[in-house]
Design an enzyme around this catalytic site. Structure first.
Site, PDB file in Angstrom:
ATOM      1  N   SER A 118     -36.327  79.651  19.605  1.00  0.00           N
ATOM      2  CA  SER A 118     -35.597  79.786  20.860  1.00  0.00           C
ATOM      3  C   SER A 118     -36.469  80.540  21.865  1.00  0.00           C
ATOM      4  O   SER A 118     -37.543  80.062  22.225  1.00  0.00           O
ATOM      5  CB  SER A 118     -34.258  80.481  20.623  1.00  0.00           C
ATOM      6  OG  SER A 118     -33.407  80.329  21.739  1.00  0.00           O
ATOM      7  N   ASP A 144     -29.920  69.608  19.613  1.00  0.00           N
ATOM      8  CA  ASP A 144     -30.096  70.858  20.344  1.00  0.00           C
ATOM      9  C   ASP A 144     -29.906  70.584  21.828  1.00  0.00           C
ATOM     10  O   ASP A 144     -30.733  69.921  22.452  1.00  0.00           O
ATOM     11  CB  ASP A 144     -31.485  71.435  20.082  1.00  0.00           C
ATOM     12  CG  ASP A 144     -31.675  72.814  20.692  1.00  0.00           C
ATOM     13  OD1 ASP A 144     -30.773  73.254  21.441  1.00  0.00           O
ATOM     14  OD2 ASP A 144     -32.702  73.440  20.417  1.00  0.00           O
ATOM     15  N   HIS A 178     -29.333  73.839  17.643  1.00  0.00           N
ATOM     16  CA  HIS A 178     -30.300  74.888  17.936  1.00  0.00           C
ATOM     17  C   HIS A 178     -30.652  75.693  16.681  1.00  0.00           C
ATOM     18  O   HIS A 178     -31.606  76.454  16.689  1.00  0.00           O
ATOM     19  CB  HIS A 178     -29.738  75.813  19.019  1.00  0.00           C
ATOM     20  CG  HIS A 178     -30.762  76.609  19.763  1.00  0.00           C
ATOM     21  ND1 HIS A 178     -31.854  76.046  20.389  1.00  0.00           N
ATOM     22  CD2 HIS A 178     -30.877  77.953  19.983  1.00  0.00           C
ATOM     23  CE1 HIS A 178     -32.586  76.991  20.958  1.00  0.00           C
ATOM     24  NE2 HIS A 178     -32.019  78.156  20.721  1.00  0.00           N
TER      25      HIS A 178
END
Length: 207
Positions: free
Chosen positions: A15, A115, A147
């Protein structure tokens, strides 16, 4: 850190951490690592950040919308009141894609197809750049993850691929000796009759 082998370090991030991997990839710090691992990271601000389902983050973190025009519309004025106004130059200042010409450290890119925080095109962009530049790289995707990688069988594949990548670049034996060309490595399990059962969502990385 005398207890750490700084000559054989690998950097990993997911991330925002994935963004940091792509950022250092374009800078001198990236050359201090044997390899990088980017999981669901940002590659392009104008593309990836504007495709997210949480526009609050780029508008807040980057100082506002990059297209403010006082005569454009009420929505533009409301966005400025909420987040401030910015410019494309402001956004480009911290954009990894501005430094593609420096990418040269081996990198494993992981990005899942569900995602929507950072769309899979961000991972494909990073991988395509690395491949086009002739940099050693692999791309691993999970069609049924978002994600995060939440399914146990996918998590096993994730760890095998990541740990094998790390060990390869620091001079250690493979984490697993399972055949990378075999179905079992990529998520197959054996039932009571010892026949290989397919598990959806696991696929070999592109190299």
């Amino acid at each position: 850190m005398p207890e750490a082998d700084n000559e054989n370090a690998v950097a990993l991030g997911a991330s925002y951490g994935g963004y940091m991997m792509n950022w250092i990839q374009g800078h001198d710090l990236g050359r201090k690592f044997k390899a990088l691992v980017c999981h669901d990271g940002i590659t392009t601000f104008a593309g990836g950040m504007l495709a997210t389902e949480e526009l609050y983050f780029p508008f807040h973190d980057l100082g506002g919308t990059p297209w403010y025009d006082p005569g454009f519309s009420a929505a533009s004025k409301e966005a400025k009141n909420n987040f401030g106004s910015s410019t494309l130059s402001d956004w480009k200042k911290w954009d990894p894609s501005e430094h593609f010409d420096q990418w040269s450290t081996p990198e494993l890119v992981i990005h899942s197809e569900l995602d929507y925080r950072l769309t899979v095109s961000e991972g494909l962009t990073a991988f395509n750049v690395l491949q086009a530049r002739g940099v050693e790289s692999e791309f691993l995707t999970f069609p049924d993850e978002n994600h995060w990688v939440l399914k146990p069988e996918n998590s096993l594949v994730w760890h095998k691929v990541v740990l094998n990548w790390i060990n390869k670049h620091v001079g250690l034996p493979p984490y697993t000796k399972e055949d990378r060309d075999g179905e079992e490595f990529w998520g197959g399990v054996r039932d009571a009759k010892e026949s290989l059962a397919e598990l959806p969502g696991a696929g070999k990385p592109e190299t």
